[in-house]
Design a protein around this motif. Structure first.
Motif, PDB file in Angstrom:
ATOM      1  N   SER A   1      -9.563   6.050  -1.463  1.00  0.00           N
ATOM      2  CA  SER A   1     -10.077   6.164  -2.822  1.00  0.00           C
ATOM      3  C   SER A   1     -11.529   6.647  -2.793  1.00  0.00           C
ATOM      4  CB  SER A   1      -9.999   4.803  -3.519  1.00  0.00           C
ATOM      5  OG  SER A   1     -10.799   4.775  -4.680  1.00  0.00           O
ATOM      6  N   PRO A   2     -11.889   7.561  -3.704  1.00  0.00           N
ATOM      7  CA  PRO A   2     -13.284   8.020  -3.763  1.00  0.00           C
ATOM      8  C   PRO A   2     -14.251   6.921  -4.195  1.00  0.00           C
ATOM      9  CG  PRO A   2     -12.020   8.875  -5.616  1.00  0.00           C
ATOM     10  CD  PRO A   2     -11.032   8.259  -4.670  1.00  0.00           C
ATOM     11  N   VAL A   3     -13.748   5.895  -4.850  1.00  0.00           N
ATOM     12  CA  VAL A   3     -14.600   4.800  -5.328  1.00  0.00           C
ATOM     13  C   VAL A   3     -14.565   3.609  -4.384  1.00  0.00           C
ATOM     14  CG1 VAL A   3     -15.001   3.143  -7.200  1.00  0.00           C
ATOM     15  CG2 VAL A   3     -14.302   5.487  -7.728  1.00  0.00           C
ATOM     16  N   PHE A   4     -13.368   3.249  -3.908  1.00  0.00           N
ATOM     17  CA  PHE A   4     -13.199   2.017  -3.142  1.00  0.00           C
ATOM     18  C   PHE A   4     -13.064   2.232  -1.637  1.00  0.00           C
ATOM     19  CE2 PHE A   4     -11.443   1.503  -7.392  1.00  0.00           C
ATOM     20  CZ  PHE A   4     -12.135   0.392  -7.844  1.00  0.00           C
ATOM     21  N   GLY A   5     -13.017   3.463  -1.207  1.00  0.00           N
ATOM     22  CA  GLY A   5     -12.819   3.728   0.210  1.00  0.00           C
ATOM     23  C   GLY A   5     -11.361   3.519   0.587  1.00  0.00           C
ATOM     24  N   GLU A   6     -11.118   3.026   1.779  1.00  0.00           N
ATOM     25  CA  GLU A   6      -9.757   2.773   2.224  1.00  0.00           C
ATOM     26  C   GLU A   6      -9.189   1.568   1.473  1.00  0.00           C
ATOM     27  OE1 GLU A   6      -7.497   3.111   6.529  1.00  0.00           O
ATOM     28  OE2 GLU A   6      -9.430   2.085   6.434  1.00  0.00           O
ATOM     29  N   VAL A   7      -7.968   1.705   0.983  1.00  0.00           N
ATOM     30  CA  VAL A   7      -7.340   0.643   0.197  1.00  0.00           C
ATOM     31  C   VAL A   7      -5.955   0.351   0.763  1.00  0.00           C
ATOM     32  CG1 VAL A   7      -6.622  -0.120  -2.099  1.00  0.00           C
ATOM     33  CG2 VAL A   7      -8.560   1.458  -1.861  1.00  0.00           C
ATOM     34  N   PHE A   8      -5.626  -0.921   0.893  1.00  0.00           N
ATOM     35  CA  PHE A   8      -4.318  -1.360   1.357  1.00  0.00           C
ATOM     36  C   PHE A   8      -3.694  -2.235   0.280  1.00  0.00           C
ATOM     37  CE2 PHE A   8      -7.052  -0.696   4.980  1.00  0.00           C
ATOM     38  CZ  PHE A   8      -6.262   0.026   5.873  1.00  0.00           C
ATOM     39  N   ALA A   9      -2.395  -2.094   0.064  1.00  0.00           N
ATOM     40  CA  ALA A   9      -1.717  -2.903  -0.948  1.00  0.00           C
ATOM     41  C   ALA A   9      -0.297  -3.213  -0.512  1.00  0.00           C
ATOM     42  CB  ALA A   9      -1.707  -2.189  -2.302  1.00  0.00           C
ATOM     43  N   CYS A  10       0.201  -4.350  -0.972  1.00  0.00           N
ATOM     44  CA  CYS A  10       1.537  -4.817  -0.593  1.00  0.00           C
ATOM     45  C   CYS A  10       2.188  -5.477  -1.797  1.00  0.00           C
ATOM     46  CB  CYS A  10       1.404  -5.809   0.571  1.00  0.00           C
ATOM     47  SG  CYS A  10       2.957  -6.556   1.117  1.00  0.00           S
TER      48      CYS A  10
END
Length: 226
Positions: A143-152
């Motif tokens: 994400s350009p705002v949050f950086g690397e994002v992981f979700a489950c």
């Protein structure tokens, strides 16, 4: 079902989890915090899962250890009890010790029934090292705002799409400041709750109904109040 996620950011990682717990048994009534009326009237009767209650899914089990779960509650409780006992029994818990503990338990059949994400902070003088340990099926995005994002979980794809939206942000804090990290993550939760208030979109997909946020304040993990 559920949604748990980690936004890595520049200043510090943040763990976000929804509160919705679903069940095969349909309750007589279910009210979510953002909508003061029964949401069951907006949900499909044909669904196999129904909103059942609100509960936390992120646990701070030591000042430097935080874990978020998705999956079957029965098996999660068993594992949570084991790792909590381990952390209480050891004065110092770092990433290496956690990995040894996990390696001794990973063949347990119960691990097939849940996923987790764990953050372990090793603090040496002014240097902070954050170890990210994951188990289960996770989705990832940049994400350009949050950086690397992981979700489950059932809401993982929708959550990742939310983090990838193009937005203009004005802040008095630079991106490497923890206050900026808190601002953008809180704004995202507010957006999710606003959309849920509008059309119950997330609850229809078995996630949402409220959120909790955990961050590292430079000394320990903390949950954002209210």
């Amino acid at each position: 079902m559920t949604m748990i996620a980690c936004t890595m950011n520049i200043a510090a990682p943040v763990i976000i989890g929804d509160l919705l717990i679903s069940d095969l048994v349909k309750p007589d009534k279910f009210v979510v915090p953002v909508l003061a009326e029964d949401v069951l009237q907006y949900l499909s009767d044909a669904s196999k899962l129904h909103p059942a209650r609100l509960d936390q899914k992120i646990y701070i089990i030591k000042s430097n250890v935080c874990i978020a779960f998705a999956g079957k509650v029965y098996y999660i409780k068993r594992f949570l009890e084991d790792i909590t006992i381990f952390c209480k029994a050891n004065t110092i818990v770092d990433a290496d010790r956690i990995k040894i503990f996990l390696a001794e338990h990973k063949n347990d059949e119960s691990w097939n029934h849940f996923s987790f994400l764990m953050l372990v902070v090793d603090k040496q003088y002014d240097d902070l090292r954050v170890a990210k340990i994951m188990h289960g099926k996770w989705h990832r995005a940049n994400s350009p705002v949050f950086g690397e994002v992981f979700a489950c979980g059932s809401g993982s794809i929708d959550f990742l799409k939310e983090t990838m939206e193009k937005v203009n942000i004005r802040s008095n804090f630079p991106q490497e400041d923890i206050n900026y990290t808190m601002q953008v993550n809180i704004i995202m939760i507010c957006k999710l709750l606003s959309k849920e208030r509008l059309n119950v979109h997330s609850v229809k997909k078995h996630w949402g109904a409220g959120f909790e946020l955990v961050f590292f304040n430079g000394d320990r993990f903390m949950k954002l109040d209210d």
